[in-house]
Structures are given as structure tokens and as C-alpha cells.
Design an enzyme around this catalytic site. Sequence first.
Site, mmCIF file in Angstrom:
data_model
loop_
_atom_site.group_PDB
_atom_site.id
_atom_site.type_symbol
_atom_site.label_atom_id
_atom_site.label_comp_id
_atom_site.label_asym_id
_atom_site.label_seq_id
_atom_site.Cartn_x
_atom_site.Cartn_y
_atom_site.Cartn_z
ATOM 1 C CB ALA A 1 3.952 -0.659 2.049
ATOM 2 C CG HIS B 1 7.669 4.066 -4.296
ATOM 3 N ND1 HIS B 1 7.492 3.150 -5.302
ATOM 4 C CD2 HIS B 1 7.979 3.352 -3.186
ATOM 5 C CE1 HIS B 1 7.702 1.924 -4.825
ATOM 6 N NE2 HIS B 1 7.979 2.020 -3.541
ATOM 7 C CB CYS C 1 -0.899 0.003 1.229
ATOM 8 S SG CYS C 1 0.036 0.177 2.774
ATOM 9 N NE ARG D 1 12.600 -1.718 0.894
ATOM 10 C CZ ARG D 1 13.128 -0.516 0.787
ATOM 11 N NH1 ARG D 1 13.285 0.271 1.831
ATOM 12 N NH2 ARG D 1 13.511 -0.070 -0.399
#
Length: 482
Positions: free
Chosen positions: A63, A193, A60, A94
Site C-alpha cells: 500500500a 514508503h 501494508c 486514493r
Amino acid sequence: PTPPRAETEAMIAEVLSHYPAKAAKFRAKHIKANDPEGSKECEVKSNIKSRPGVMTIRGCAYAGSKGVVWGPVKDLVTISHGPVGCGQYSWATRRNYARGPWGVTNFAAMQVTTDFQEKDIVFGGDPKLAQVCDEINELFPLAKGISVQSECPIGLIGDDIEATARAATKKLGKPVIPVRCEGFRGVSQSLGHHIANDAVRDHVLGTGGANHVSTPYDVALIGDYNIGGDVWASRRILEDMGLRIIAQWSGDGTINEMASTHLSKLNLIHCYRSMNYICTTMEERYGTPWMEFNFFGPSKIVKSMRAIAEKFDETIQAKTEAAIARYEKQFEEIIKAFRPRLEGKRVMLAVGGLRPRHTIGAYEDLGMEVIGTGYEFAHKDDYTRTYGMLKEGVVLYDDPTAFEIEEFAKHLKPDLMGAGVKEKYVFHKMGIPFRQMHSWDYSGPYHGVDGFAVFARDMDMAINSPTWDLMETPWSKSGEVF
Ligand code: CFN
């Protein structure tokens, strides 16, 4: 002769025939047999909503912002703002490494949340956010700032995190950056992003570098998140070339580096998907040129090094050639050891937004072939960059469902599957060797010269493990052949 595409097209049709007609029609646009020329009819549809009812492997917006772009910045404290689950379940998943004493100047591995309760949803959570900022300031006096990563409810209840962040910035004397990355925005982590890049643009970029002493060789390393140490391996190459890296975005990076990146002479971008936005911004605002490069595997490394050196003078070019000469000896050794064990092995991939294409060259350097690949959240420009890298007829799947990649694997019988942790054990049970291509399966780095040695060893270890000969699969018992 039958065009090589026809066979793949038949396979795609067979797999889709198991869906209801409407779903099959929808998914058909996202799955194509590759045409290296990138013809219209073979264009893969991408970056649109996943179809309800199919199992997607996407993430999402939260994220994409918290996990990918902002989380790795080590001297910031990142708040997962909202209920506890998003921060807790994404905690340390991560593998973006960061140097520095944990909890003192390095906060990359911490989980800080405003832990919303019913009261905060009903009456608003801004007072709690202000309080958590105060607490962070007290607990971690050396933190250089705070980023506020919005979870879904923040946008839904209409909190004014911008005003709270402004007040906290003033009160604490360090940047508190509000990021509107509520998970429901967009169709995948990709918009996260973009939102994260925009927040850097609006709150950080251009605010630092007052004492910076420039050199003609100042570059920024953009879109490397130091998964398993990737950024360190990449940085070593650029430094061997004589370049000076003034900023790393954002693996093992700092907010000060981001704030002074506008002083870079050239922006070098590895993950185009997650950080092309900030490169364009710097080009528009400061006239900074940028270029893509690829540090997976010898062929791409050498090609990228020469292309980067082209942008500089003979000093850099000479150092680059000297470095390549040194590396080539190492590459030869690695290839001599592993290529005979991997030659001819066929690979299927399903990863996020870059690696489905960026790792192809590294496999090929080891004599392997990518026979199917696909992205979770790529855009059209990623597919345009992909078509020409693969042979005609290779199956390309966008936002593939669990069913689709399993079925394609049954048809194609790859020697290796590379995807994420949710896929890993399914393929193990199918008797197919598997590597996690997000986390590097707790290994790495895979970037750079150091990374290629690790990559080659890991692929060999997965494929040639004697375990596979000992394994009985359900179909080997029942006589079912796939
Ligand atoms: S480290 Fe990167 S390389 S940032 Fe991106 S598009 Fe993800 S977290 Mo998983 S491994 Fe993956 Fe890429 Fe860029 Fe990683 S292919 S899905 S959002 N990704």
C-alpha cells in the site's frame, strides 16, 4: 490545582481497563496525555507491530509503495505483481488526480496486474511478468516506463523480478523498475514508503535532466500526492513566490521529473513521513538542502512561505510578501464567513503519518481545537514534531484500535471526528459529525489558499448540518448517556 494531564490519564486508564492485562500494558505505551515539552514519561511508542487481536487501521508495505509513492506517477504503468486482489481492491481508492489523456500518456487511474494463478505460484511468475511488460509496451507505446510492485507471494516464492526487470528494460528500451514492497515487510505502509524511495534512488534519480537549463529558483515539490488537487493548489503558491517547480513528487508527476530532481536547488517537503528518505539521499549525494513546510491553513501557509523565501534573494522575498498581501484578503473573507460558525468546536483526528499534526493549524485558524489526535504509522520523529503543537493533556494515540477511538469519542464528545472511510459510518451512527481526512471525503483540495476555502466550507457543512438534530441514536432512545 490538578494537572490537566491527570484527567486524560484517568480516561486512558478507564478505556484500557476493558482489555486483558497484557494487552492493556502493551497499548498503554502507545497512548499518552500530551506534554508539550515532550518529556520521557509522555513519549508515545510507535512504529512497532500491531497487537494481534485488536483492529488496526494500518495498511501494508505494498500500500505504501504502490498506492502512495509510485501509483501517482502518471506516465508510468504500474503493475500490481501477484494475485489479482491487491490491485483490484486498491484500485482508484486514493484520490491522486493526474492530468493527461487516460491510457495514452496518463496511466495513474489504471489497474494492471499479472493476475497470478496457482501455476505461477508453483512454477514461478517471472515469465508472466516478462509477458505483461511486452503487452504493456504494445498497448501503451507512449508509457515512459513500468514499475513492478511486488505483492506478498513474490517474496515468498523467490521470483527474481530484478533479473526480469533488467531484461525487460533492455528489450523495451524504457525503464522497468522492480520494487520489493511485499505486503508482509515491516509493520505498516511506512516501510513501503521507504522501499519505494529506495527504488527511486536506485533506478531513477539522477538519470534525467540532460537538456535542463537551470535557474537559481529551481525547486522540487516533494511529498504532495495531489489528493483532490492538493498539488495544484500548493504549486500555485510557490509559483506566485517566483519559484520554478522542476519536479512534483509524485502527485500528477512524471518519471522524467523524478529523474532530474537532482538539479533542484532546494527540496521542499510536505509529507515528511513518506519522502524524508529521498530528501536525505539527495542531500548526501548532491548536497541539495531540503526543508519541511505546511500549506494547511493561513497561519502555516504564511509562516511556511516566509521561511521558504528566506532561502532565496530579495526578488523572491518581495514577490512572497506581495502574494501574502493578496492572500490575506482571501483568508480574511473565509475566516469571516466560517469562524463564527465553527468557533470553539472540538475535533478528534486519526489519520496516517502527516495530517494528524499538519492540519492542526488550519482548524485553529477557524477557532477550532484539536482535543485528540493520532497516527496509524508515525515514527518517533513525527511525535517529536507533534507534542509542541498541542496543549498539555490532549490525548495522543498511536495505531489506535477501533475500540479505543470510539471509547475516547464517547468520553470526549467531540464536535467533529476526522479519520478514514472505515471509521466514518460508525461515527455517523454515534451522531458525531465526520470528515474523511484521507480522501477529503471526495472533496478537496485542502492544501494552499484554494484549499483553505474548501476545508472551511466542508467542516462547516459537516458540523452544522441540520441532519444531526433529526437523528435518533440508540442511546437517545434507551436513555443511555455517553
Ligand atoms: S496522501 Fe499522504 S500525507 S503520503 Fe501518507 S503520510 Fe497515507 S494515503 Mo491516507 S491520507 Fe494519510 Fe499522510 Fe503522507 Fe494519504 S496522513 S494515510 S500513507 N497519507
